[in-house]
Design a protein around this motif. Sequence first.
Motif, PDB file in Angstrom:
ATOM      1  N   PHE A 139      13.326  73.219  -5.120  1.00  0.00           N
ATOM      2  CA  PHE A 139      12.166  73.400  -5.996  1.00  0.00           C
ATOM      3  C   PHE A 139      12.449  73.185  -7.477  1.00  0.00           C
ATOM      4  O   PHE A 139      11.542  73.201  -8.283  1.00  0.00           O
ATOM      5  N   ASP A 140      13.720  72.981  -7.844  1.00  0.00           N
ATOM      6  CA  ASP A 140      13.958  72.653  -9.255  1.00  0.00           C
ATOM      7  C   ASP A 140      13.996  71.140  -9.507  1.00  0.00           C
ATOM      8  O   ASP A 140      14.163  70.697 -10.627  1.00  0.00           O
ATOM      9  N   GLU A 141      13.791  70.350  -8.446  1.00  0.00           N
ATOM     10  CA  GLU A 141      13.825  68.888  -8.616  1.00  0.00           C
ATOM     11  C   GLU A 141      12.391  68.366  -8.796  1.00  0.00           C
ATOM     12  O   GLU A 141      11.829  67.731  -7.912  1.00  0.00           O
ATOM     13  N   PHE A 142      11.836  68.646  -9.991  1.00  0.00           N
ATOM     14  CA  PHE A 142      10.417  68.358 -10.232  1.00  0.00           C
ATOM     15  C   PHE A 142      10.068  66.896  -9.996  1.00  0.00           C
ATOM     16  O   PHE A 142       9.039  66.569  -9.414  1.00  0.00           O
ATOM     17  N   GLU A 143      10.925  66.016 -10.490  1.00  0.00           N
ATOM     18  CA  GLU A 143      10.581  64.598 -10.426  1.00  0.00           C
ATOM     19  C   GLU A 143      10.541  64.098  -8.978  1.00  0.00           C
ATOM     20  O   GLU A 143       9.612  63.387  -8.577  1.00  0.00           O
ATOM     21  N   LYS A 144      11.535  64.539  -8.200  1.00  0.00           N
ATOM     22  CA  LYS A 144      11.570  64.129  -6.783  1.00  0.00           C
ATOM     23  C   LYS A 144      10.358  64.677  -6.050  1.00  0.00           C
ATOM     24  O   LYS A 144       9.769  63.998  -5.201  1.00  0.00           O
ATOM     25  N   ILE A 145       9.988  65.912  -6.358  1.00  0.00           N
ATOM     26  CA  ILE A 145       8.811  66.515  -5.708  1.00  0.00           C
ATOM     27  C   ILE A 145       7.574  65.694  -6.071  1.00  0.00           C
ATOM     28  O   ILE A 145       6.771  65.332  -5.206  1.00  0.00           O
ATOM     29  N   LYS A 146       7.438  65.395  -7.347  1.00  0.00           N
ATOM     30  CA  LYS A 146       6.279  64.612  -7.815  1.00  0.00           C
ATOM     31  C   LYS A 146       6.203  63.256  -7.104  1.00  0.00           C
ATOM     32  O   LYS A 146       5.146  62.849  -6.596  1.00  0.00           O
ATOM     33  N   ASP A 147       7.354  62.557  -7.036  1.00  0.00           N
ATOM     34  CA  ASP A 147       7.352  61.224  -6.397  1.00  0.00           C
ATOM     35  C   ASP A 147       6.902  61.329  -4.944  1.00  0.00           C
ATOM     36  O   ASP A 147       6.112  60.515  -4.463  1.00  0.00           O
ATOM     37  N   PHE A 148       7.407  62.354  -4.252  1.00  0.00           N
ATOM     38  CA  PHE A 148       7.065  62.526  -2.839  1.00  0.00           C
ATOM     39  C   PHE A 148       5.571  62.821  -2.674  1.00  0.00           C
ATOM     40  O   PHE A 148       4.891  62.250  -1.821  1.00  0.00           O
ATOM     41  N   ILE A 149       5.071  63.707  -3.512  1.00  0.00           N
ATOM     42  CA  ILE A 149       3.650  64.105  -3.432  1.00  0.00           C
ATOM     43  C   ILE A 149       2.751  62.887  -3.653  1.00  0.00           C
ATOM     44  O   ILE A 149       1.767  62.677  -2.928  1.00  0.00           O
ATOM     45  N   LEU A 150       3.102  62.086  -4.647  1.00  0.00           N
ATOM     46  CA  LEU A 150       2.270  60.912  -4.943  1.00  0.00           C
ATOM     47  C   LEU A 150       2.360  59.902  -3.799  1.00  0.00           C
ATOM     48  O   LEU A 150       1.351  59.349  -3.359  1.00  0.00           O
ATOM     49  N   GLU A 151       3.580  59.721  -3.266  1.00  0.00           N
ATOM     50  CA  GLU A 151       3.752  58.744  -2.193  1.00  0.00           C
ATOM     51  C   GLU A 151       2.953  59.139  -0.950  1.00  0.00           C
ATOM     52  O   GLU A 151       2.285  58.310  -0.331  1.00  0.00           O
ATOM     53  N   LYS A 152       2.996  60.441  -0.616  1.00  0.00           N
ATOM     54  CA  LYS A 152       2.309  60.902   0.606  1.00  0.00           C
ATOM     55  C   LYS A 152       0.851  61.278   0.362  1.00  0.00           C
ATOM     56  O   LYS A 152       0.168  61.730   1.274  1.00  0.00           O
ATOM     57  N   LYS A 153       0.428  61.165  -0.892  1.00  0.00           N
ATOM     58  CA  LYS A 153      -0.959  61.519  -1.244  1.00  0.00           C
ATOM     59  C   LYS A 153      -1.317  62.944  -0.789  1.00  0.00           C
ATOM     60  O   LYS A 153      -2.308  63.173  -0.087  1.00  0.00           O
ATOM     61  N   ILE A 154      -0.484  63.894  -1.212  1.00  0.00           N
ATOM     62  CA  ILE A 154      -0.711  65.303  -0.867  1.00  0.00           C
ATOM     63  C   ILE A 154      -1.865  65.837  -1.723  1.00  0.00           C
ATOM     64  O   ILE A 154      -1.922  65.616  -2.931  1.00  0.00           O
ATOM     65  N   ASP A 155      -2.815  66.533  -1.058  1.00  0.00           N
ATOM     66  CA  ASP A 155      -4.045  66.937  -1.745  1.00  0.00           C
ATOM     67  C   ASP A 155      -3.897  68.204  -2.569  1.00  0.00           C
ATOM     68  O   ASP A 155      -4.589  68.380  -3.568  1.00  0.00           O
ATOM     69  N   LEU A 156      -3.036  69.109  -2.104  1.00  0.00           N
ATOM     70  CA  LEU A 156      -2.911  70.394  -2.809  1.00  0.00           C
ATOM     71  C   LEU A 156      -1.477  70.886  -2.688  1.00  0.00           C
ATOM     72  O   LEU A 156      -0.891  70.843  -1.607  1.00  0.00           O
ATOM     73  N   VAL A 157      -0.945  71.366  -3.817  1.00  0.00           N
ATOM     74  CA  VAL A 157       0.420  71.913  -3.813  1.00  0.00           C
ATOM     75  C   VAL A 157       0.352  73.403  -4.138  1.00  0.00           C
ATOM     76  O   VAL A 157      -0.316  73.802  -5.095  1.00  0.00           O
ATOM     77  N   ILE A 158       1.033  74.214  -3.328  1.00  0.00           N
ATOM     78  CA  ILE A 158       1.047  75.663  -3.526  1.00  0.00           C
ATOM     79  C   ILE A 158       2.467  76.051  -3.917  1.00  0.00           C
ATOM     80  O   ILE A 158       3.421  75.726  -3.203  1.00  0.00           O
ATOM     81  N   VAL A 159       2.594  76.741  -5.044  1.00  0.00           N
ATOM     82  CA  VAL A 159       3.943  77.106  -5.501  1.00  0.00           C
ATOM     83  C   VAL A 159       4.200  78.569  -5.135  1.00  0.00           C
ATOM     84  O   VAL A 159       3.461  79.459  -5.559  1.00  0.00           O
ATOM     85  N   GLY A 160       5.242  78.820  -4.347  1.00  0.00           N
ATOM     86  CA  GLY A 160       5.568  80.182  -3.902  1.00  0.00           C
ATOM     87  C   GLY A 160       6.334  80.993  -4.923  1.00  0.00           C
ATOM     88  O   GLY A 160       5.845  82.025  -5.384  1.00  0.00           O
ATOM     89  N   PRO A 161       7.542  80.561  -5.322  1.00  0.00           N
ATOM     90  CA  PRO A 161       8.401  81.409  -6.154  1.00  0.00           C
ATOM     91  C   PRO A 161       8.122  81.291  -7.661  1.00  0.00           C
ATOM     92  O   PRO A 161       7.490  80.336  -8.116  1.00  0.00           O
ATOM     93  N   GLU A 162       8.654  82.258  -8.400  1.00  0.00           N
ATOM     94  CA  GLU A 162       8.380  82.319  -9.845  1.00  0.00           C
ATOM     95  C   GLU A 162       9.150  81.292 -10.669  1.00  0.00           C
ATOM     96  O   GLU A 162       8.666  80.807 -11.690  1.00  0.00           O
ATOM     97  N   LYS A 163      10.367  80.956 -10.224  1.00  0.00           N
ATOM     98  CA  LYS A 163      11.241  80.147 -11.086  1.00  0.00           C
ATOM     99  C   LYS A 163      10.583  78.810 -11.472  1.00  0.00           C
ATOM    100  O   LYS A 163      10.489  78.502 -12.670  1.00  0.00           O
TER     101      LYS A 163
END
Length: 421
Positions: free
Chosen positions: A48-72
Motif C-alpha cells: 500500500f505504499d507503492e502509490f504509483e504502481k497502485i494507480k497504474d493498476f487501477i487505471l489499467e483495470k478500470k477499477i470503479d471504486l477504491v477503498i482504503v483500509g489502513p491509516e498510513k
Amino acid sequence: MKVGIIGSGGREHAICHSINKSKKINKIYCFPGNAGTSKIAENIDINFDEFEKIKDFILEKKIDLVIVGPEKPLVDGITDYLESYNIKVFGPNKIASKLEGSKIFTKEICKKYNIPTANFGIFKNKIEANIFLDKSNHPIVIKADNLAAGKGVYICENKDQSNQAVKEIFEGKFGKAENVLIEEFLKGEEMSFFIITDGSSFQSFGTAQDHKRVLEGDKGKNTGGMGAYSPSRLISQELEKKILNKIINPTLKAIRDLKTHYKGFLYAGLMINNNEPYLIEYNVRMGDPECQTLLPKLESDLYEILNACCESNLDKIKIQWNKKKSLCVVLCSKGYPDKYKKNVIIKNLNNLNLETDDYLFHAGTIKKDTHILATGGRVLNFVSLSDSFAKARNKIHKQINNLNWEDGFFRKDIGFKVIDK
Ligand code: AMP
Ligand code: GLY
C-alpha cells in the motif's frame, strides 16, 4: 462494478466480504490482501505504499471504486494522489487525515472548538517538558505527535517513567520529534464510536469496545487489538446525542473551516465518564478488530453506501443494521506482540464448520500452494453474532478449539465487561 481494497488485515477481509455481497460487484482486487481475501478477490502483489504502481493498476483495470483500509496510506495522501488521476476513492484526504496523523493537530482543534478532551500541554524540548512534569500529578499520559502504530502513548505512573517517555520520544523512537504532548489521565470506560461522512452529511456507523492489551484482565503490553464487541454497553440515545453535538459536529466544522472536507469513516476513541464523552483520539479509518464485529451487523449494501459517499449522496441512503450482539476474538501467533515465528502452517482450517452468523476473517495469513501460513502477529479473527455476547463467545471458543492451532493463542475473556459478572 470493480472495486479495489487497499490493505491486508482482518478489517480489509471483513470489508471485502461485505462488498462481495453487493449484486453490483463483479470483481474485487486487494492490494495486497491475505489468504482469506484470495478466496473472494484477486490479490495483487503491490504494497500500500507503492502509490504509483497502485494507480497504474487501477487505471489499467478500470477499477470503479477504491477503498482504503489502513491509516498510513491515508496520512501519506493516497486519496489526493489517486483522485488527481480521476480515480474514485473512499477515504479522507491528506489534510483531513491529520486528525490521526498528528495528535497535536487534533488537540488544537479540540481547544479551538471547545471539544471535551483531556487537558494538555505541548512542549518543544526535554527541559520544558520535564519542568512541567516536576509539578504535575501522576498518572499522566505522554504521547508522540506522529503516527506510531498505537505505540507512541505512555501512561506514566511516576516521574521516572514520564521522564523516560519524554527522553525516548525526543530521541526519535517514533520518528523525528519536534514536540511532545503531555495529557491529563482520563478516568472512565473507553468506547469506539464510528461515523461515515461524505463531507456534507454524516451518519452514525455503530459502536464497539476493543481489548488492546495482550493478557487477560486487560493487562500486559498494548497490541493492535486482541478482540472486540459491538455494540458498546455504554451507548444510549442521550450519550450519542452528546457525542454528535460536542465532538463530531464541531470536528467536521473544523475540517470545513480548513477549506476542505472529510470523506470516509471517522473513528472517535472516547473515554466515557459519568455519561459524558471525552475525545481520546481520532482514527481516520475503521477500527481493527472493531470493523470485523460491525460489518456482519450491516444489512444495507456496503458498496452502495461507500459509493454514495464518494458521490456526495450519503443523505439519500438509509443504513440498516441488525440488532444482534457481535463479538470478535483474535487468534495470534505465540509470542505476539514481541517475537513470533513466521510462515507457520495453520492446519485444520478446512475442518471448521462455520454456521450462520459465524465468520472467519483472516489477518496475517498467506496462501502457499495448498497451505495457509501464518505470517503476522494477529492471524485469524473469529466473529460470531447472537442474541447474547455470552453465546457469541461460546460459539467462537468452540471454533478455536476445533482449529486446535498449537502455535497460536487468544484471550478467553474478550467482552468480560458484558459477559462475566
Ligand atoms: P491513543 O493512541 O491516543 O488512543 O492511546 C492509546 C490508549 O492509551 C487509549 O486507547 C487509552 O487506553 C490510553 N489513553 C490515551 N490517552 C489517555 C488519557 N488522556 N487518559 C487515559 N488513557 C489514555
Ligand atoms: N482497535 C484499535 C484501532 O483500530 O486503532
